[in-house]
Write a protein that holds these residues in place. Structure first.
Motif, PDB file in Angstrom:
ATOM      1  N   LEU A  94       0.857  -1.184   0.000  1.00 18.45           N
ATOM      2  CA  LEU A  94       0.000   0.000   0.000  1.00 18.45           C
ATOM      3  C   LEU A  94       0.891   1.231   0.000  1.00 18.45           C
ATOM      4  CD1 LEU A  94      -2.839   1.270   0.163  1.00 18.45           C
ATOM      5  CD2 LEU A  94      -2.641   1.149   2.663  1.00 18.45           C
ATOM      6  N   GLU A  95       0.835   1.986  -1.087  1.00 20.76           N
ATOM      7  CA  GLU A  95       1.586   3.228  -1.201  1.00 20.76           C
ATOM      8  C   GLU A  95       0.617   4.375  -0.973  1.00 20.76           C
ATOM      9  OE1 GLU A  95       4.403   3.255  -4.564  1.00 20.76           O
ATOM     10  OE2 GLU A  95       3.649   1.252  -5.026  1.00 20.76           O
ATOM     11  N   LEU A  96       0.964   5.271  -0.054  1.00 23.78           N
ATOM     12  CA  LEU A  96       0.052   6.313   0.377  1.00 23.78           C
ATOM     13  C   LEU A  96       0.358   7.658  -0.261  1.00 23.78           C
ATOM     14  CD1 LEU A  96      -0.037   5.570   4.208  1.00 23.78           C
ATOM     15  CD2 LEU A  96      -1.728   4.898   2.495  1.00 23.78           C
ATOM     16  N   ALA A  97      -0.691   8.453  -0.420  1.00 25.04           N
ATOM     17  CA  ALA A  97      -0.545   9.837  -0.867  1.00 25.04           C
ATOM     18  C   ALA A  97      -1.088  10.755   0.207  1.00 25.04           C
ATOM     19  CB  ALA A  97      -1.287  10.058  -2.177  1.00 25.04           C
ATOM     20  N   THR A  98      -0.267  11.685   0.634  1.00 19.93           N
ATOM     21  CA  THR A  98      -0.733  12.727   1.551  1.00 19.93           C
ATOM     22  C   THR A  98      -0.667  14.095   0.886  1.00 19.93           C
ATOM     23  OG1 THR A  98       1.486  12.954   2.515  1.00 19.93           O
ATOM     24  CG2 THR A  98      -0.029  11.407   3.582  1.00 19.93           C
ATOM     25  N   LYS A 139      -5.237  12.189   7.240  1.00 22.21           N
ATOM     26  CA  LYS A 139      -4.000  12.672   6.608  1.00 22.21           C
ATOM     27  C   LYS A 139      -3.797  12.090   5.205  1.00 22.21           C
ATOM     28  CE  LYS A 139      -2.867  14.683  10.486  1.00 22.21           C
ATOM     29  NZ  LYS A 139      -2.023  14.005  11.463  1.00 22.21           N
ATOM     30  N   VAL A 140      -4.643  11.120   4.835  1.00 25.45           N
ATOM     31  CA  VAL A 140      -4.427  10.363   3.605  1.00 25.45           C
ATOM     32  C   VAL A 140      -5.418  10.796   2.524  1.00 25.45           C
ATOM     33  CG1 VAL A 140      -4.398   8.047   2.596  1.00 25.45           C
ATOM     34  CG2 VAL A 140      -3.536   8.409   4.918  1.00 25.45           C
ATOM     35  N   LEU A 141      -4.910  11.023   1.319  1.00 17.33           N
ATOM     36  CA  LEU A 141      -5.758  11.376   0.179  1.00 17.33           C
ATOM     37  C   LEU A 141      -6.110  10.169  -0.674  1.00 17.33           C
ATOM     38  CD1 LEU A 141      -3.984  14.658  -1.006  1.00 17.33           C
ATOM     39  CD2 LEU A 141      -5.889  14.388   0.601  1.00 17.33           C
ATOM     40  N   GLY A 142      -5.372   9.099  -0.543  1.00 21.20           N
ATOM     41  CA  GLY A 142      -5.612   7.896  -1.326  1.00 21.20           C
ATOM     42  C   GLY A 142      -4.399   7.007  -1.269  1.00 21.20           C
ATOM     43  N   GLY A 143      -4.483   5.857  -1.922  1.00 22.83           N
ATOM     44  CA  GLY A 143      -3.369   4.920  -1.929  1.00 22.83           C
ATOM     45  C   GLY A 143      -3.392   4.054  -3.162  1.00 22.83           C
ATOM     46  N   PHE A 144      -2.281   3.407  -3.407  1.00 29.37           N
ATOM     47  CA  PHE A 144      -2.156   2.444  -4.504  1.00 29.37           C
ATOM     48  C   PHE A 144      -1.953   1.081  -3.874  1.00 29.37           C
ATOM     49  CE2 PHE A 144       0.804   0.559  -7.882  1.00 29.37           C
ATOM     50  CZ  PHE A 144      -0.258   0.060  -8.624  1.00 29.37           C
ATOM     51  N   HIS A 145      -2.937   0.204  -4.045  1.00 27.79           N
ATOM     52  CA  HIS A 145      -2.924  -1.096  -3.396  1.00 27.79           C
ATOM     53  C   HIS A 145      -2.564  -2.168  -4.402  1.00 27.79           C
ATOM     54  CE1 HIS A 145      -5.236  -4.634  -1.430  1.00 27.79           C
ATOM     55  NE2 HIS A 145      -4.026  -4.545  -0.893  1.00 27.79           N
ATOM     56  N   THR A 146      -1.540  -2.958  -4.090  1.00 30.99           N
ATOM     57  CA  THR A 146      -1.097  -4.061  -4.948  1.00 30.99           C
ATOM     58  C   THR A 146      -1.131  -5.333  -4.119  1.00 30.99           C
ATOM     59  OG1 THR A 146       1.163  -3.366  -4.364  1.00 30.99           O
ATOM     60  CG2 THR A 146       0.331  -2.712  -6.529  1.00 30.99           C
ATOM     61  N   PRO A 147      -2.221  -6.088  -4.216  1.00 33.25           N
ATOM     62  CA  PRO A 147      -2.399  -7.247  -3.330  1.00 33.25           C
ATOM     63  C   PRO A 147      -1.364  -8.344  -3.517  1.00 33.25           C
ATOM     64  CG  PRO A 147      -4.134  -7.151  -5.001  1.00 33.25           C
ATOM     65  CD  PRO A 147      -3.391  -5.860  -5.081  1.00 33.25           C
ATOM     66  N   GLY A 148      -0.698  -8.423  -4.656  1.00 34.59           N
ATOM     67  CA  GLY A 148       0.272  -9.489  -4.883  1.00 34.59           C
ATOM     68  C   GLY A 148       1.662  -9.207  -4.391  1.00 34.59           C
ATOM     69  N   ARG A 253       4.096   2.172   2.279  1.00 36.29           N
ATOM     70  CA  ARG A 253       5.064   3.166   1.818  1.00 36.29           C
ATOM     71  C   ARG A 253       4.490   4.561   2.057  1.00 36.29           C
ATOM     72  NH1 ARG A 253       7.367   1.272  -4.130  1.00 36.29           N
ATOM     73  NH2 ARG A 253       9.362   0.423  -3.432  1.00 36.29           N
ATOM     74  N   PHE A 254       5.222   5.357   2.799  1.00 33.67           N
ATOM     75  CA  PHE A 254       4.871   6.752   3.048  1.00 33.67           C
ATOM     76  C   PHE A 254       5.916   7.590   2.319  1.00 33.67           C
ATOM     77  CE2 PHE A 254       4.464  10.116   6.671  1.00 33.67           C
ATOM     78  CZ  PHE A 254       3.766  10.954   5.825  1.00 33.67           C
ATOM     79  N   GLN A 255       5.796   7.612   0.988  1.00 39.44           N
ATOM     80  CA  GLN A 255       6.862   8.171   0.162  1.00 39.44           C
ATOM     81  C   GLN A 255       6.984   9.685   0.265  1.00 39.44           C
ATOM     82  OE1 GLN A 255       4.789   5.754  -2.493  1.00 39.44           O
ATOM     83  NE2 GLN A 255       6.611   5.068  -3.596  1.00 39.44           N
ATOM     84  N   LYS A 310       9.126  11.563  13.927  1.00 41.07           N
ATOM     85  CA  LYS A 310       8.021  12.521  14.044  1.00 41.07           C
ATOM     86  C   LYS A 310       7.052  12.371  12.873  1.00 41.07           C
ATOM     87  CE  LYS A 310      10.577  16.046  16.635  1.00 41.07           C
ATOM     88  NZ  LYS A 310      11.091  17.446  16.610  1.00 41.07           N
ATOM     89  N   ASP A 311       7.604  12.172  11.678  1.00 41.40           N
ATOM     90  CA  ASP A 311       6.743  12.003  10.509  1.00 41.40           C
ATOM     91  C   ASP A 311       5.902  10.739  10.623  1.00 41.40           C
ATOM     92  OD1 ASP A 311       7.595  14.332   9.281  1.00 41.40           O
ATOM     93  OD2 ASP A 311       9.222  13.341   8.191  1.00 41.40           O
ATOM     94  N   CYS A 312       6.497   9.673  11.150  1.00 45.99           N
ATOM     95  CA  CYS A 312       5.746   8.426  11.321  1.00 45.99           C
ATOM     96  C   CYS A 312       4.629   8.599  12.342  1.00 45.99           C
ATOM     97  CB  CYS A 312       6.682   7.302  11.767  1.00 45.99           C
ATOM     98  SG  CYS A 312       7.365   6.377  10.403  1.00 45.99           S
TER      99      CYS A 312
END
Length: 811
Positions: A94-98, A139-148, A253-255, A310-312
């Motif tokens: 799961l890659e997150l977008a903030t 804090k999250v706007l969306g994510g990219f989920h890759t189940p595999g 991933r909190f890129q 702090k970011d985490c």
């Protein structure tokens, strides 16, 4: 496989990390069973990067090759077990977008996934919260989920593959420190250790960040930089109390803050790229018994991690009351472009590199190297990983250090495909560089060269042009001025700096026979002719496309694509045939447009008429005071010449042409216009539109193949090939306002059927042109190109799209 190798070659692999173990397994599975793996530390966890790797496997990557490597890693490790445990844990990713920029980037990544065959989707914040309840969903706007995606248990995978390789005859020897590489007559012959010498026909350096150390023993440059990367584990979290599984939630991933997170039962592991680069000298890394923990584990530096913590906590409120229980700075490898180093050295035949490979790509990279060694080529295109790809100017220790550190900084950055490195620049410049700067050139970089993409001096020409309004992404590193330069090329004449085009000189009494054997077209023509031809491998795959000018009976000048072309020719050149790169000592100006003849003819003593100087002809002549090799070629679909001279005379050549062109309205034009014009004309770019995975007939280049000329590399495979099941296909986007850039998925009847290779707005056509690999489709077939989640309608078109009669070139 080298023709000098025995039927059962002796292979020594240096390093029993994930790459070395994977390679031993792959080689023995292919029948090369005389394999010895040497490791300086204890097995199965000898203390390299594999021993501390957190095991994250995210398959999706802008590189199709790296995605395929990772996909094979997942496939292979999923089928392996050790101690009753699977070597891969498919918890998903799961890659997150903030930020809005990251959310757009995730949509683009979803496009990559669709193009490369990875299952994934962009999901809303509510779904992200379902997948990771510890998140602060606000804090999250969306994510990219890759189940595999999931977690590779690297040490277990090493054990499982070691056991398989040993069962086939391989041996793994721990506590053997390599001290030297033996060689004779340009070939490797053995590996010297502190416990004896091991004869070898092939040696593979899979030593990880010790690669430069092994390379120095072999006299082979290994351009990688070891860097330390921070990883911590928290104490137990009440929110995870009672957890028994190693992990149950997707890797996170909190890129936007250069972080990733994974579970360790009831606690979390956090990795950070947010700190300053921490380079490590591979020549000073302690031995296993001298290291405090292991050679790849350096002491944790809490001050570097404080901002990341702090970011985490900002994203995961459960961390507010938690503490870092343990941490370390783990060492792994970065190259100047972030890609692996794979292949055989020509400087020392039989010496191979399998370096700068992360766990994510380990099995795929190992398979590619094993195929390369046993079959003579990988089944997958690996030109992005080829060890020859760096220019001499990109191999200095200072360059490797600067660019390797920058790759670390940019691991999670949103990188535009045209984004150039910030430093060291400028590195390589053409003789025209000063004039280009005076004209306000906007430079991007490739191969170390500063390449003008457009010139601000031409901005007045763009006024009044009706062009589609671009979104923020496609507008980066682009300007309406590029469209004006393309138009000026079609209507008048333009000067293009073609100096970065690689030039090779092939000479000697056997030069013609050699090139006939190596290429597809018939080069047995009189001096003064130029031929477009292809380099193939034995399977008929396109290694490169070339223009070959026969300047004398035994002297040829070749327009090539990369150092790999020179390397390929040098590997096959017989005695008496000399192959030399002349790029740095020469330069080139492309003069193209309907007024090109009016520009060059008054400056030349020879007749430049069509009758006297036809298309695909070459001659040595003068432009003013400057001796040039003039070739009547056109990569933009207009009348014109490529004019070559020595680098010392380049500025005089440019000034002569510029002054004479004033009265004709000549402009300097950049690569952005060049790319648009070549796509309108359907001219392919190797490495983008086709690679060695594709045959000439699939790529629409059958006209460059002469099966009746005699034998050549790849001919037998082409003769056996059936009808193409895919084709490089021209598309026109239906809406004039739509623009795509490349690598987007193309769908047919709602199903992904292929992907875009190159794309640009065609000013003469009033549409965006895209080339894509698709099943054979009739002209007029409707498809859709997905761009940031939007399905853009497009239509298959006949080619060439522009000037199909070739009347503008042959005049």
């Amino acid at each position: 496989m080298s023709s000098t190798s025995p039927a059962r070659p002796r292979v020594v692999v240096i390093g029993a990390g994930i790459v070395g173990c994977s390679l031993a397994d792959e080689l023995t599975a292919r029948g090369w069973t005389d394999v010895t793996v040497l490791e300086q530390g204890p097995l199965p966890a000898p203390g390299g990067s594999t021993s501390h790797a957190p095991g994250l496997v995210f398959r999706t990557n802008p590189s199709r090759t790296l995605t395929a490597f990772a996909a094979y890693t997942v496939e292979k490790f999923s089928a392996l077990e050790a101690d009753g445990q699977s070597c891969f844990h498919p918890v998903g990713g799961l890659e997150l977008a903030t930020t809005e920029e990251r959310l757009a980037d995730l949509r683009r990544r979803a496009g990559y996934a669709a193009s490369w065959g990875v299952d994934g989707e962009v999901v809303p914040p509510s779904r992200c919260k379902e997948l990771w309840p510890l998140l602060d969903g606000t804090k999250v706007l969306g994510g990219f989920h890759t189940p595999g995606d999931g977690l590779a248990r690297a040490v277990l995978a090493c054990r499982a593959q070691t056991a398989r390789a040993q069962a086939r005859g391989a041996r793994f020897l721990e506590r053997h420190t390599v001290t030297g590489i033996e060689r004779a007559r340009g070939r490797v012959t053995g590996v010297v250790t502190d416990r004896g010498t091991f004869p070898a026909d092939h040696v593979v350096s899979a030593a990880g960040f010790w690669g430069p150390v092994v390379g120095r023993m072999a006299g082979v440059d290994v351009p990688l930089l070891p860097l330390a990367h921070q990883y911590v584990r928290t104490g137990p979290l009440p929110e995870l109390a009672g957890a028994t599984a190693e992990a149950s939630r997707p890797i996170l991933r909190f890129q936007d803050r250069d972080l990733y997170v994974r579970e360790h039962t009831d606690r979390l592991g956090i990795g950070s790229y947010a700190h300053r680069p921490l380079p490590v000298d591979p020549f000073t890394v302690p031995a296993y018994d001298e290291a405090p923990v292991m050679p790849s584990s350096y002491p944790f530096t809490p001050e570097d991690f404080a901002p990341a913590w702090k970011d985490c906590a900002w994203l995961l409120p459960a961390l507010a009351k938690a503490r870092v229980r343990e941490g370390f700075n783990g060492v792994f490898s970065f190259t100047p472009d972030g890609m692996p180093l794979l292949g055989e050295s020509r400087a020392l035949r039989g010496f191979w590199l399998a370096e700068a490979v992360w766990v994510t790509h380990a099995a795929g990279a190992a398979r590619a190297v094993a195929e390369w060694m046993t079959d003579g080529r990988p089944a997958l295109d690996v030109h992005e990983c080829d060890l020859t790809r760096f220019e001499d100017a990109q191999r200095s220790p200072a360059y490797v250090r600067d660019r390797g550190a920058q790759q670390f900084i940019e691991v999670y950055d949103v990188i535009h495909p045209l984004q150039p490195p910030e430093r060291p620049r400028p590195l390589r410049v053409s003789p025209f560089h000063a004039r280009q700067r005076e004209l306000g050139a906007y430079f991007l970089e490739g191969g170390g060269w500063e390449r003008p993409h457009w010139y601000e001096a031409n901005a007045p020409l763009a006024e009044g042009l009706e062009l589609p309004r671009r979104d923020a992404w496609s507008a980066r590193h682009w300007s309406p001025v590029a469209a004006a330069e393309a138009r000026a090329t079609r209507e008048r004449v333009a000067l293009y700096d073609m100096t970065p085009l690689r030039r090779l000189e092939v000479t000697g009494p056997g030069a013609l026979a050699f090139l006939q054997r190596m290429t597809t077209n018939d080069l047995a023509r009189k001096p003064g002719t130029v031929t477009y031809t292809l380099l193939l491998d034995e399977t008929g795959g396109i290694r490169s496309d070339l223009t070959v000018a026969r300047l004398a009976e035994d002297r040829f000048q070749i327009g090539a694509n990369s150092r790999a072309d020179e390397d390929w020719l040098l590997r096959h050149a017989p005695d008496g045939v000399h192959v030399r790169d002349i790029t740095s000592g020469t330069c080139c100006v492309g003069v193209w447009g309907p007024l090109a003849r009016e520009l060059v003819q008054p400056l030349a003593p020879d007749d430049f008429s069509h009758r006297a100087f036809g298309y695909f002809r070459a001659r040595e002549t003068y432009i003013g005071h400057v001796p040039v090799t003039a070739m009547r070629l056109s990569y933009v679909g207009e009348l014109g010449w490529e004019l070559y001279t020595g680098a010392d005379l380049g500025l005089r050549l440019w000034d002569t042409l510029w002054e004479a062109g004033r009265k004709l309205g000549a402009v300097a034009a950049g690569r952005s216009a060049f790319n648009s014009l070549r796509l309108e004309k359907g001219y392919r770019a190797w490495g983008h539109d086709m690679t060695d995975e594709h045959t000439p007939y699939e790529a629409g280049l059958g006209f460059a193949v002469r099966l009746d000329k005699g034998d050549f590399v790849g001919r037998e495979a082409l003769c056996r090939a059936g009808a193409p099941r895919r084709r490089l296909t021209a598309l026109l986007l239906d809406d004039p306002a739509d623009v795509v850039l490349g690598k987007e998925p193309v769908s047919l009847d709602g199903t992904t059927a292929g992907y875009v290779t190159s794309a640009a707005y065609g000013c003469a056509l009033g549409r965006c042109v895209a080339y894509a690999w698709l099943p054979p489709l009739a002209a007029g077939t409707a498809v859709h190109v997905e761009y940031f989640g939007r399905a853009l309608p497009a239509t298959v078109a006949d080619e060439p799209l522009f000037d199909p009669e070739m009347s503008r070139i042959r005049c």
